[in-house]
Design a protein around this motif. Structure first.
Motif, mmCIF file in Angstrom:
data_model
loop_
_atom_site.group_PDB
_atom_site.id
_atom_site.type_symbol
_atom_site.label_atom_id
_atom_site.label_comp_id
_atom_site.label_asym_id
_atom_site.label_seq_id
_atom_site.Cartn_x
_atom_site.Cartn_y
_atom_site.Cartn_z
ATOM 1 N N GLY A 129 38.068 35.420 45.188
ATOM 2 C CA GLY A 129 39.428 34.918 45.404
ATOM 3 C C GLY A 129 40.483 35.960 45.077
ATOM 4 O O GLY A 129 41.412 36.156 45.827
ATOM 5 N N PHE A 130 40.346 36.580 43.894
ATOM 6 C CA PHE A 130 41.281 37.616 43.438
ATOM 7 C C PHE A 130 42.727 37.135 43.459
ATOM 8 O O PHE A 130 43.645 37.912 43.704
ATOM 9 C CB PHE A 130 41.113 38.895 44.279
ATOM 10 C CG PHE A 130 39.691 39.358 44.351
ATOM 11 C CD1 PHE A 130 39.053 39.808 43.203
ATOM 12 C CD2 PHE A 130 38.972 39.308 45.537
ATOM 13 C CE1 PHE A 130 37.721 40.208 43.232
ATOM 14 C CE2 PHE A 130 37.645 39.701 45.574
ATOM 15 C CZ PHE A 130 37.033 40.152 44.418
ATOM 16 N N GLN A 140 33.013 35.036 38.593
ATOM 17 C CA GLN A 140 33.164 35.609 37.245
ATOM 18 C C GLN A 140 31.977 35.357 36.318
ATOM 19 O O GLN A 140 31.970 35.870 35.194
ATOM 20 C CB GLN A 140 34.423 35.050 36.573
ATOM 21 C CG GLN A 140 35.717 35.513 37.210
ATOM 22 C CD GLN A 140 36.170 34.649 38.371
ATOM 23 O OE1 GLN A 140 35.455 33.759 38.802
ATOM 24 N NE2 GLN A 140 37.340 34.890 38.890
ATOM 25 N N HIS A 194 30.846 32.407 34.898
ATOM 26 C CA HIS A 194 31.084 31.480 33.785
ATOM 27 C C HIS A 194 29.841 30.706 33.386
ATOM 28 O O HIS A 194 29.661 30.375 32.212
ATOM 29 C CB HIS A 194 32.183 30.470 34.144
ATOM 30 C CG HIS A 194 33.527 31.111 34.362
ATOM 31 N ND1 HIS A 194 34.593 30.429 34.901
ATOM 32 C CD2 HIS A 194 33.976 32.360 34.116
ATOM 33 C CE1 HIS A 194 35.643 31.244 34.977
ATOM 34 N NE2 HIS A 194 35.288 32.419 34.516
ATOM 35 N N SER A 219 40.017 32.039 31.786
ATOM 36 C CA SER A 219 38.894 31.114 31.650
ATOM 37 C C SER A 219 38.191 31.251 30.316
ATOM 38 O O SER A 219 37.857 30.244 29.681
ATOM 39 C CB SER A 219 37.911 31.326 32.794
ATOM 40 O OG SER A 219 38.584 31.155 34.007
ATOM 41 N N LEU A 220 37.980 32.493 29.867
ATOM 42 C CA LEU A 220 37.273 32.646 28.593
ATOM 43 C C LEU A 220 38.185 32.260 27.434
ATOM 44 O O LEU A 220 37.798 31.451 26.581
ATOM 45 C CB LEU A 220 36.776 34.087 28.440
ATOM 46 C CG LEU A 220 35.978 34.344 27.168
ATOM 47 C CD1 LEU A 220 34.707 33.504 27.141
ATOM 48 C CD2 LEU A 220 35.624 35.811 27.023
ATOM 49 N N THR A 236 36.227 40.314 21.143
ATOM 50 C CA THR A 236 34.787 40.032 21.173
ATOM 51 C C THR A 236 34.309 39.966 22.622
ATOM 52 O O THR A 236 34.954 39.341 23.457
ATOM 53 C CB THR A 236 34.517 38.661 20.510
ATOM 54 O OG1 THR A 236 35.162 38.651 19.247
ATOM 55 C CG2 THR A 236 33.037 38.391 20.361
ATOM 56 N N GLN A 289 33.175 43.127 35.797
ATOM 57 C CA GLN A 289 34.597 42.807 35.950
ATOM 58 C C GLN A 289 35.446 44.075 35.919
ATOM 59 O O GLN A 289 36.376 44.232 36.702
ATOM 60 C CB GLN A 289 35.043 41.853 34.829
ATOM 61 C CG GLN A 289 34.521 40.440 34.977
ATOM 62 C CD GLN A 289 35.100 39.758 36.215
ATOM 63 O OE1 GLN A 289 36.287 39.805 36.464
ATOM 64 N NE2 GLN A 289 34.243 39.139 36.997
ATOM 65 N N VAL A 293 39.399 39.758 30.543
ATOM 66 C CA VAL A 293 39.078 41.067 31.146
ATOM 67 C C VAL A 293 39.187 41.065 32.676
ATOM 68 O O VAL A 293 39.164 42.104 33.308
ATOM 69 C CB VAL A 293 37.671 41.525 30.721
ATOM 70 C CG1 VAL A 293 36.574 40.780 31.484
ATOM 71 C CG2 VAL A 293 37.502 43.017 30.893
ATOM 72 N N GLY A 294 39.326 39.883 33.270
ATOM 73 C CA GLY A 294 39.200 39.760 34.731
ATOM 74 C C GLY A 294 40.158 40.612 35.533
ATOM 75 O O GLY A 294 39.884 40.941 36.684
HETATM 76 N N1 MCN Z 1 34.164 38.045 29.488
HETATM 77 C C1 MCN Z 1 33.371 38.365 28.394
HETATM 78 N N2 MCN Z 1 33.969 38.834 27.254
HETATM 79 C C2 MCN Z 1 35.303 39.048 27.190
HETATM 80 C C3 MCN Z 1 36.113 38.775 28.308
HETATM 81 C C4 MCN Z 1 35.505 38.229 29.437
HETATM 82 O O1 MCN Z 1 32.159 38.234 28.455
HETATM 83 N N3 MCN Z 1 35.867 39.469 26.066
HETATM 84 C C5 MCN Z 1 33.572 37.469 30.699
HETATM 85 C C6 MCN Z 1 33.874 35.962 30.791
HETATM 86 O O2 MCN Z 1 32.945 35.212 30.128
HETATM 87 C C7 MCN Z 1 33.861 35.736 32.287
HETATM 88 C C8 MCN Z 1 34.371 37.046 32.861
HETATM 89 O O3 MCN Z 1 34.179 38.036 31.843
HETATM 90 O O4 MCN Z 1 32.552 35.475 32.683
HETATM 91 C C9 MCN Z 1 35.861 37.012 33.232
HETATM 92 O O5 MCN Z 1 36.551 36.352 32.229
HETATM 93 P P1 MCN Z 1 38.142 36.222 32.109
HETATM 94 O O6 MCN Z 1 38.730 37.502 31.730
HETATM 95 O O7 MCN Z 1 38.404 35.032 31.271
HETATM 96 O O8 MCN Z 1 38.668 35.944 33.610
HETATM 97 P P2 MCN Z 1 38.508 34.582 34.434
HETATM 98 O O9 MCN Z 1 37.117 34.118 34.287
HETATM 99 O O10 MCN Z 1 39.606 33.666 34.143
HETATM 100 O O11 MCN Z 1 38.631 35.110 35.913
HETATM 101 C C10 MCN Z 1 39.874 35.337 36.543
HETATM 102 C C11 MCN Z 1 40.032 36.809 36.859
HETATM 103 C C12 MCN Z 1 41.086 37.019 37.829
HETATM 104 S S1 MCN Z 1 42.633 36.491 37.418
HETATM 105 C C13 MCN Z 1 40.842 37.594 39.056
HETATM 106 S S2 MCN Z 1 42.105 37.872 40.164
HETATM 107 C C14 MCN Z 1 39.517 37.959 39.402
HETATM 108 C C15 MCN Z 1 38.641 38.182 38.258
HETATM 109 O O12 MCN Z 1 38.781 37.291 37.334
HETATM 110 N N4 MCN Z 1 38.980 37.585 40.570
HETATM 111 C C16 MCN Z 1 37.631 37.779 40.765
HETATM 112 N N5 MCN Z 1 37.416 38.616 38.510
HETATM 113 C C17 MCN Z 1 36.827 38.333 39.708
HETATM 114 N N6 MCN Z 1 35.523 38.563 39.892
HETATM 115 C C18 MCN Z 1 34.963 38.206 41.081
HETATM 116 N N7 MCN Z 1 33.637 38.445 41.246
HETATM 117 N N8 MCN Z 1 35.668 37.616 42.071
HETATM 118 C C19 MCN Z 1 36.976 37.396 41.949
HETATM 119 O O13 MCN Z 1 37.651 36.798 42.913
#
Ligand code: MCN
Length: 849
Positions: free
Chosen positions: A265-266, A520, A522, A562-563, A679, A689, A752-753
């Protein structure tokens, strides 16, 4: 909960958290054993095709659907008028203020279209091919209207994107450190610096980007009786359900939205789209299930676009390079309509222009403008990459003015480790961070000093291939988040997240999460967290998401939330499960609840070896044969988490690029990033990511850019013209981490996303400019294609702000017609006749050259 810095940073610990597990969802995703929206087949389902406007701005004078109706397999053809009752208006959930001008956005246009690609009719047929063929037969008469396409032109209001609004300005939004009490007056700091310091004035352009996800958007709608079931390839099933109820008047309880596995989606799928609403309107009208899946060209043309800003920046500093003030004036292109969070997207950057630095004063203004192009909304990073680019480019310029290494200028200005928590000049409180540690590690991994020595050698020998080193010491604000803050910004929803844990009789665990993953991982990360928290095997945890009938409450996935928000709700639900289980365990163990302790998945009696497992308690609660009096036969629990603050990951990204000064070709040699995301739950997911984000950010710097012709036709309408990189275009990145845990979450995680996409763009452009400084280049408009780099070299000029203007003028002259994909060079003219202060390019008196 406060977590100290002493918390172990490297979690190669006994538990699941920190384990580089491969993703459990990947098996079904990569072997095709899942159901994407387009795979859904329902009995009697019809297929839709959209008839779209070829014009950027036109009145619809007539639509003749006769021929299309007669075409094989066609069941109906619907114009905007035909579905007028059922289609509602598309929502803008984030009006910047009460005065915002928000044009009505109908899913299917009725009288007028405001951008190419807008839907004017929908064809329903027995097959997708028949629908598409019939769509060609719909005859639409248009009277073309003048279109406004250029952002600066839009600011003059000479041509209006929506004549009925009387202006192209949708909203103006300001943040001022003096007014809000977080700093001094920026104009005073700039005046002081002009008299006895350094003032740097620049204009940067954030080109328009097009989100490209693997799975094009697709919607299936089944209107059965009073119930409406919608499957959509969306990031936001909960928000879609809410907005559907709000706009159609249907009770929310009668609407079920399912986001099955979603192929990326991004940000591009956080929109509630005309295509979804049109599909629903037609399905309801016909009383039959309908499906619409876009083609890739439709996705590029009509999915929302990202970025598209012009940034006018004034940085004030003392002679030694200590920054005293920053003034940011943005023009942000909304396109033809205000998307669901389109208006607010530039505002997400408002707190980030000061980045990791300590300034006295800060002023930010954004003017959002309507044009006759595809609408713009959130794209990976949304507002924060733009801000990071601006400040990291400016810090490099400041280093040149002061005559020191760019890392030194950053170090002089950044917040020191011991100063956290730190409230910035923009008014954000950063809870934790360690910029010194991340930078030291990155420098070492990169071999910074050796590369600088090589750069010197190449410069001295006039090597045709020069070496540039690019730096980006970034932070960002993610984990969207605190509902109170979102409310104060006029955002239409909360930022909390919800979760539920169902303890099954067999000891297995179902986790229900309100977030909606679309790539991502989850399911894996949440399983690791729950396995650790409840002491159950990783394999025994099932994560359910993306169905409003299963997860009733949720705010979905975007903003790297999300995290730090969603998984924190899971942790809280798990803790409630433990608390509910304790009295049952105590009863079964014939002990007092106070004597029960829970470790490693077992309830034990303190000081004895007596104990039972979580699974045994789950079974006991299910049979309910022997529960203490007054205890309900369930240890399931729900929780909702609304954090008190955003999440502030940071990092240092270093990039080495070779630039062939004879051809303008660029070649990335190395890229090192050290991110601090608190963490880490799963290092493998995090690595993925970071890689994905890096490539997207690098692509903005080097390759991607949407281009329209003078009529408003998108000329980068396919991947032939829009340069989306592949793995073959990238190098192996070196990634590492430092750890400053977040202080307000139980897990200490930060998002981190989006980090890679936020940090990398300025690192790359800084590297190219660094390589070419001796040739008089101090800016290149993105994307830095070989042609542009070559032209910038030809336009070489002295390193002053005046010089930048000369070079840009030269460049503009030398580039009368842009190739598709090459972007439009920003002019340094004042962007608006009525703004008065058009003096963007002149060097201040205090400038040093
Ligand atoms: N994570 C982790 N440890 C951390 C931070 C994150 O292990 N300290 C892991 C989380 O458990 C999760 C993943 O990394 O599995 C991403 O976590 P997070 O940073 O919370 O981001 P979101 O899950 O909320 O994802 C949204 C973010 C956004 S805004 C965009 S845009 C995006 C992204 O994620 N779009 C994506 N990554 C993407 N990855 C894929 N494959 N496709 C997209 O469309």
């Amino acid at each position: 909960m406060t977590i100290t810095e002493e918390r172990p940073s490297d979690q190669e610990a006994a538990g699941e958290i920190g384990k580089a597990r491969t993703r459990k969802e990947d098996q079904r995703l990569i072997t095709g054993r899942t159901r994407w929206t387009d795979n859904i087949q329902l009995p009697g389902m019809l297929h839709l095709a959209m008839v779209r406007s070829p014009f950027a701005h036109a009145t619809i004078t007539a639509i003749d659907t006769q021929e299309a109706r007669k075409a094989p397999g066609v069941i109906g053809v619907f114009t905007g008028r035909d579905v007028a009752d059922g289609q509602g208006l598309l929502a803008n959930a984030w009006p910047l203020n009460g005065e915002q001008k928000t044009p009505n956005h109908l899913p299917v246009a009725v009288d007028r279209v405001a951008c190419a690609g807008e839907i004017v009719a929908v064809v329903a047929a027995r097959s997708a091919a028949e629908a598409r063929d019939a769509a060609e037969l719909v005859d639409v008469d248009y009277d073309e209207l003048p279109a406004v396409l250029d952002l600066k032109e839009a600011a003059t209001d000479q041509v209006l994107a929506h004549p009925d609004l009387g202006t192209n300005t949708s909203a103006v939004w300001t943040l001022d450190s003096a007014a809000q009490g977080s700093g001094t007056d920026v104009e005073a700091e700039i005046t002081k610096a002009r008299e006895n310091g350094i003032v740097i004035e620049r204009e940067y352009r954030q080109q328009r980007l097009i989100p490209a996800f693997m799975e094009p958007r697709s919607t299936v709608c089944d209107p059965t009786g009073e119930q409406l079931t919608v499957w959509s390839s969306t990031q936001v099933p909960h928000i879609l359900r809410f907005l559907l109820a709000a706009t159609t008047g249907m009770p929310e309880s009668k609407i079920r939205v399912i986001a099955p596995d979603v192929g990326g989606g991004f940000g591009g799928k956080l929109q509630t789209t005309p295509e979804e609403f049109a599909t629903i309107a037609v399905a309801r009208r016909l009383g039959k299930p309908c499906k619409y899946t876009e083609t890739r060209s439709e996705s590029i043309l009509s999915g929302h676009h990202g970025r598209d800003q012009i940034q006018k920046l004034t940085l004030a500093a003392e002679k030694d390079g200590r920054v005293t003030g920053l003034k940011v004036e943005l023009l942000a292109d909304l396109g033809a309509y205000v998307g669901v969070v389109g208006g607010g997207t530039p505002v997400l950057g408002a707190w980030m222009f000061n980045s990791i630095y300590k300034f006295n004063a800060y002023h930010f203004t954004v003017r959002t403008l309507l044009t006759n192009k595809t609408w713009v909304d959130a794209y990976r990073g949304a507002g924060r990459p733009e801000a990071t680019f601006a400040i990291e480019r400016l810090m490099d310029e400041l280093a040149v003015e002061v005559g020191v290494d760019p890392l030194e200028i950053r170090e002089k200005n950044w917040i020191r480790h011991e100063e956290f928590p730190f409230t910035t000049v923009a008014g954000m409180t950063y809870d934790s961070g360690n910029y010194e540690a991340a930078t030291a590690k990155a420098k070492e991994l990169f071999g910074y000093d050796e590369l600088r020595a090589e750069q010197k050698r190449r410069r001295e020998s006039n090597d045709p291939v020069q070496l540039g080193l690019g730096i980006s010491t970034f932070t960002e604000m993610c984990g969207l988040a605190p509902s109170r803050i979102l409310g104060s910004l006029n955002y239409g929803a909360g930022g909390w997240e919800s979760a539920g844990i169902r303890m099954l009789a067999t000891g297995k665990v179902e986790v229900i999460t309100g977030v909606s993953p679309h790539g991502q991982g989850h399911e894996t990360a949440w399983s690791q967290i729950v396995a650790d928290r409840l002491g159950v095997p990783f394999e025994d945890v099932e994560v359910l998401h993306g169905d409003t009938q299963i997860s009733h409450r949720g705010m979905d996935t975007y903003g790297s939330r999300s995290l730090v928000v969603g998984a924190e709700a899971v942790v809280r639900a798990a803790d409630k499960v433990i608390e509910k289980a304790k009295p049952i365990a105590a009863h079964l163990l014939e002990a007092s609840v106070d004597d029960i302790e829970f470790t490693g998945g077992r309830f034990g009696v303190k000081g004895t070896d007596k104990g039972i497992s979580m699974g045994e308690v789950a079974m006991a609660s299910w049979t309910a044969h022997n529960l203490p009096d007054g205890v309900e036969p369930s240890i399931d629990a729900d929780a909702t988490f609304d954090p008190e603050n955003f999440s502030f990951p940071h990092g240092t990204h270093l990039c080495a690029i070779e630039v062939d000064t004879e051809t303008g070709g660029t070649k990335m040699r190395s890229y090192v990033c050290v991110d601090d995301i608190g963490t880490i739950i799963n290092p493998l997911i995090v690595e993925g990511q970071v890689h994905g984000g890096l490539v997207q950010g690098i692509a903005q710097a080097l390759w991607e850019g949407a281009e329209y012709d003078e009529q408003g036709t998108l000329v980068t309408g396919s991947f032939v013209d829009y340069t989306l990189p592949t793995a073959a275009d990238t190098i192996s990145f070196v990634t590492d981490h430092t750890t400053s845990p977040a202080t307000y979450t139980a897990l200490g995680t930060k998002g981190v996303g989006e980090a890679g996409a936020i940090a990398s763009t300025p690192a790359v452009v800084n590297a190219i400019v660094d390589a070419l400084r001796p040739l008089g280049v101090d800016d290149i408009v993105m994307p830095c294609t070989p042609e542009r780099v070559w032209k910038a070299i030809q336009a070489g000029h002295p390193v002053t702000t005046e010089g930048q203007r000369d070079a840009q003028a030269h460049f503009d002259e030398a580039t009368p017609n842009q190739d598709p994909g090459a972007g439009t060079p920003a002019s340094t003219d004042s962007w608006s006749a009525d703004r008065g202060s058009g003096d963007t390019g002149s060097a201040s008196e205090g400038s040093q050259s």
